[in-house]
Scaffold this motif. Structure first.
Motif, PDB file in Angstrom:
ATOM      1  N   THR A  88      43.465  30.570  35.755  1.00 41.13           N
ATOM      2  CA  THR A  88      44.184  31.636  36.460  1.00 41.13           C
ATOM      3  C   THR A  88      44.012  32.987  35.783  1.00 41.13           C
ATOM      4  O   THR A  88      43.971  34.020  36.459  1.00 41.13           O
ATOM      5  CB  THR A  88      45.686  31.284  36.535  1.00 41.13           C
ATOM      6  N   THR A  89      43.895  32.972  34.445  1.00 39.05           N
ATOM      7  CA  THR A  89      44.041  34.265  33.761  1.00 39.05           C
ATOM      8  C   THR A  89      42.800  34.799  33.048  1.00 39.05           C
ATOM      9  O   THR A  89      42.641  36.015  32.944  1.00 39.05           O
ATOM     10  CB  THR A  89      45.155  34.176  32.689  1.00 39.05           C
TER      11      THR A  89
ATOM     12  N   TRP B 142      49.502  35.223  27.312  1.00 37.78           N
ATOM     13  CA  TRP B 142      50.479  34.465  28.084  1.00 37.78           C
ATOM     14  C   TRP B 142      51.874  34.692  27.529  1.00 37.78           C
ATOM     15  O   TRP B 142      52.077  34.729  26.308  1.00 37.78           O
ATOM     16  CB  TRP B 142      50.153  32.956  28.055  1.00 37.78           C
TER      17      TRP B 142
ATOM     18  N   ALA C 261      48.741  34.121  39.232  1.00 35.17           N
ATOM     19  CA  ALA C 261      49.825  33.850  38.282  1.00 35.17           C
ATOM     20  C   ALA C 261      50.017  32.349  38.154  1.00 35.17           C
ATOM     21  O   ALA C 261      49.976  31.623  39.150  1.00 35.17           O
ATOM     22  CB  ALA C 261      51.123  34.508  38.748  1.00 35.17           C
TER      23      ALA C 261
ATOM     24  N   SER D 221      46.272  39.384  36.214  1.00 35.74           N
ATOM     25  CA  SER D 221      46.767  38.010  36.209  1.00 35.74           C
ATOM     26  C   SER D 221      47.972  37.890  35.297  1.00 35.74           C
ATOM     27  O   SER D 221      48.281  38.807  34.517  1.00 35.74           O
ATOM     28  CB  SER D 221      45.669  37.048  35.756  1.00 35.74           C
TER      29      SER D 221
ATOM     30  N   GLY E 128      50.191  34.728  32.997  1.00 32.60           N
ATOM     31  CA  GLY E 128      50.391  33.339  32.586  1.00 32.60           C
ATOM     32  C   GLY E 128      51.709  33.228  31.842  1.00 32.60           C
ATOM     33  O   GLY E 128      52.061  34.130  31.069  1.00 32.60           O
TER      34      GLY E 128
END
Lengths: 334, 334
Positions: A272-273, A317, A257, A279, A281
């Motif tokens: 990260t994603t 996100w 995350a 995950s 964001g």
């Protein structure tokens, strides 16, 4: 002794009851400063999806790592980043012992709070300010100076001490994640040495979970005692493409995350994603000129948000609309 | 339902009994592979002194940080450091696709296991070997290569896989410290990327608690996916004066215990112990040519131990006599 055992059993029953009740209570609303809506729901759904055992999105506690940008994500970055405010205050405090600064236009701009001139001096100018205010001292002395400053310096608009200006909704996210066995890390363009002085007190994040920009540091013995000296120059800039590199250097694995607010966080959000099984964001969009600030494409300071906002939808996100999603902006003063 | 309650109470009594018994048992001898004597006693006395609540030497769990050198401290560094063995094996594996290496005398020495020539080529030669074997690949690909290698490669003398060659007495120290709420960190001259692949499996130490030398790394997008590329060149050498700097950069505070074996650990021992209220320093002295190796002033490889040994007494550092202090050298094969 059946009586004693009965009492013991009752005691355990009460204790267990207490545990369940308090746990149910804390899960009632983990994010009370967030208005109900899709943003708040998305955060809660993510946390529940990774903590639900047996679910395909379950993540073992050992891999629950969340990274947070600091300036603009956990506290404001306007009118100037708080570390720059520290640097300028330090310049003024130290100027009487440095008559030679009179001949340096960048340092003069700093001493006169002439931010436009500072900004046009670019990264080179910024490093001059940082070198003059942050270096040629031991790390111990630097920590002391940050501590002294933070005890009294106040934000020009909000009239509160800087360390008392964190966003309450984000503090709740930090605590909610930790209650669900996440480890929370800071990944900021700010100086690691600056942030580590107060990261535990302000965010509950220990120094070793702070990733930031790094100056040159030199070990030596002074009168038989070991010291680390902060030297001029920057050895690592933890911003933009530097953020995934900083995460790799210090954490050594990918978070699940990431929370940011500007294009400086774009690569951290990507790393990260993208193409990860599970995950999350999130981008804090500054939309509240009344209670805080409103800016994105044309910022006065460092928080430009254009590319990351464009890519948010395609990457799933979550974008926080500060004005509508946050019931409260700042944490209560300590 | 008194019967049910009685059963519940009995169950709790059994559980509690189990807890106390296992705890007493594990404290019986936390270091069974250490022969009784002043070295073993010094380790136990230190741990007891920092964990005894109310004592003036008590240290809160949050500050119980212990740092360990790796090569020569947790596992052997002879006849060559294990990471160099990996690099040379990789050179041989990759050579068929690199005819241009034929013109490079350092790489040729590496391909022929000509260690004396490699050593005379110094740091520059070593970096050439590392660049050829460790870079121009993604971090994901690198992790895979280390994993593949570690599954089969064996130490030339002990005929065991390298990852199965850790020192049992030091594994016991790691576990003993963690059982007493210490956080254990590696601080090694070796590459952080190399060690992090197996640090948890081999030592129970997660990647974020590994401090090591760092190569250049670059973030980029390849066909829409984020990657980190390992590039030629070294950006940080975590050895000698670099060790306290590495500790500062990543941990952000001073440990209270340091374990090393060579002059490369001198500054880390100084930084951890000198003028600290409570601290512990330990040096593993390689004195056992029969079961392992014996060297200090004239090493064949990287583990030169002269200055740190001279300064041990004055600084109260414990010196392990491997031959006499260790009942067992290696951990059981997995």
């Amino acid at each position: 002794m059946p009586t004693f055992r009965l009492k013991l059993a009752t005691l355990f029953a009460i204790l267990l009851h207490g545990l369940f009740v308090s746990s149910a209570f804390s899960q009632d609303d983990p994010l009370p400063s967030w208005n109900d809506g899709p943003t708040k729901s998305a955060i809660i759904e993510f946390v529940e999806s990774v903590t639900r055992e047996g679910s395909p999105t379950f993540v073992r506690p050992i891999n629950r790592i969340a990274v947070f940008d600091n300036d603009g994500t956990l506290w404001p970055e306007d009118p100037i980043p708080f570390q720059l405010a520290f640097a300028l205050d330090e310049l003024k405090r130290l100027a009487p012992s440095h008559p030679e600064w009179k001949n340096n236009p960048v340092l003069q701009a700093g001493l006169n709070d002439d931010i436009p001139t500072l900004l046009t001096s670019g990264e080179k100018g910024l490093i001059e300010i940082l070198d003059a205010s942050h270096t040629k001292i031991t790390t111990t002395e630097f920590d002391k100076r940050v501590q002294n400053w933070s005890r009294t310096a106040k934000h020009p608009r909000f009239k509160r001490r800087y360390l008392d200006l964190t966003y309450q909704p984000m503090q709740e996210v930090l605590r909610y994640l930790r209650a669900n066995k996440f480890k929370t890390w800071i990944v900021s363009g700010g100086g690691a040495d600056f942030m580590r002085v107060w990261s535990r007190r302000v965010y509950g994040i220990p120094p070793e979970q702070v990733i930031g920009s790094v100056g040159n540091t030199k070990f030596g013995m002074q009168e038989g005692l070991p010291v680390l000296i902060k030297e001029p120059g920057v050895s690592f800039v933890d911003d933009k493409t530097g953020k995934p590199v900083g995460i790799h250097r210090q954490l050594g694995r990918r978070p699940i995350a990431a929370f940011g607010n500007s294009d400086g966080d774009l690569e951290m959000l990507q790393w990260t994603t993208i193409e990860r099984k599970t995950s999350f964001g999130l981008i804090v969009h500054h939309t509240d000129a009344v209670r805080e600030y409103a800016y994105d494409a044309h910022p006065k300071s460092s928080g430009k948000l254009v590319k990351a906002l464009e890519q948010a939808k395609g990457n799933g996100w979550v974008v926080v609309d500060m004005k509508n999603d946050w019931a409260t902006i700042f944490s209560p003063e300590k």
